[in-house]
Design a protein around this motif. Structure first.
Motif, short mmCIF file in Angstrom:
data_model
loop_
_atom_site.label_atom_id
_atom_site.label_comp_id
_atom_site.label_asym_id
_atom_site.label_seq_id
_atom_site.Cartn_x
_atom_site.Cartn_y
_atom_site.Cartn_z
N TRP A 62 0.79 -0.89 0.40
CA TRP A 62 -0.52 0.34 -0.02
C TRP A 62 0.90 1.25 -0.60
N VAL A 63 0.63 2.02 -0.83
CA VAL A 63 0.78 3.57 -0.80
C VAL A 63 0.45 4.19 0.19
N ASP A 64 0.37 4.05 1.36
CA ASP A 64 0.16 5.07 2.74
C ASP A 64 -0.12 6.68 3.00
N ILE A 65 -0.70 7.45 2.44
CA ILE A 65 -0.76 9.17 2.93
C ILE A 65 -1.50 9.24 4.40
N ARG A 66 -1.25 9.60 5.58
CA ARG A 66 -1.69 9.93 6.67
C ARG A 66 -1.21 10.73 7.50
N GLU A 67 -2.56 11.06 8.40
CA GLU A 67 -2.00 11.99 9.62
C GLU A 67 -1.65 10.95 10.09
N PHE A 68 -0.54 12.11 11.12
CA PHE A 68 -0.14 11.70 12.30
C PHE A 68 -0.13 12.81 13.46
N VAL A 86 -1.24 -0.80 -5.09
CA VAL A 86 -0.07 -0.08 -5.96
C VAL A 86 -1.21 0.17 -7.61
N GLU A 87 -1.93 -0.75 -7.66
CA GLU A 87 -3.51 -0.31 -9.35
C GLU A 87 -3.98 0.94 -9.12
N GLN A 88 -4.22 0.91 -7.25
CA GLN A 88 -4.86 2.75 -7.93
C GLN A 88 -4.08 3.71 -7.93
N TRP A 89 -2.58 3.76 -6.84
CA TRP A 89 -1.42 4.42 -6.95
C TRP A 89 -1.28 4.62 -8.70
N ASN A 90 -0.91 3.60 -8.97
CA ASN A 90 -0.29 4.00 -10.56
C ASN A 90 -1.90 4.67 -11.18
#
Length: 107
Positions: A62-68, A86-90
């Motif tokens: 997964w490519v994870d974009i997250r608040e910490f 990976v499909e969504q990222w591409n």
């Protein structure tokens, strides 16, 4: 006597029923010091509290974009964020020029 519905004796269960043996398993809390971050690859901070990372979770990448957020001196992931397969990222990457054009049109 009506043939509709169940008979009383079919619906009654004795105390020796096996249903007690099939009780749901109790949830076990994860120890606070355990971490799944061993499979995380930190990529970059995109703001003070937002990070991009690539992670292997449940056998998928997964490519994870997250608040910490910080709690007790530890930086922890928050609920706000998105994990892209990976499909969504591409798919997103293939539209990068369209996004750049839309940004310049609106600026």
């Amino acid at each position: 006597m009506s043939s509709k519905g169940k008979r009383k004796d079919e619906d009654v269960r004795g105390s020796d029923d096996e249903s007690e043996a099939h009780a749901p398993a109790k949830k076990v809390a994860k120890p606070a010091d355990s971490s799944d971050e061993s499979d995380d690859i930190f990529i970059c901070n995109i703001s003070k509290n937002r990070r991009v990372s690539v992670r292997n979770w449940n056998g998928r990448i997964w490519v994870d974009i997250r608040e910490f957020y910080v709690k007790d001196g530890k930086t922890l992931p928050g609920k706000k964020g998105i994990s892209l397969s990976v499909e969504q990222w591409n798919t997103l990457r293939s539209h990068a020029e369209d996004i750049d054009k839309a940004l310049s049109d609106l600026s």
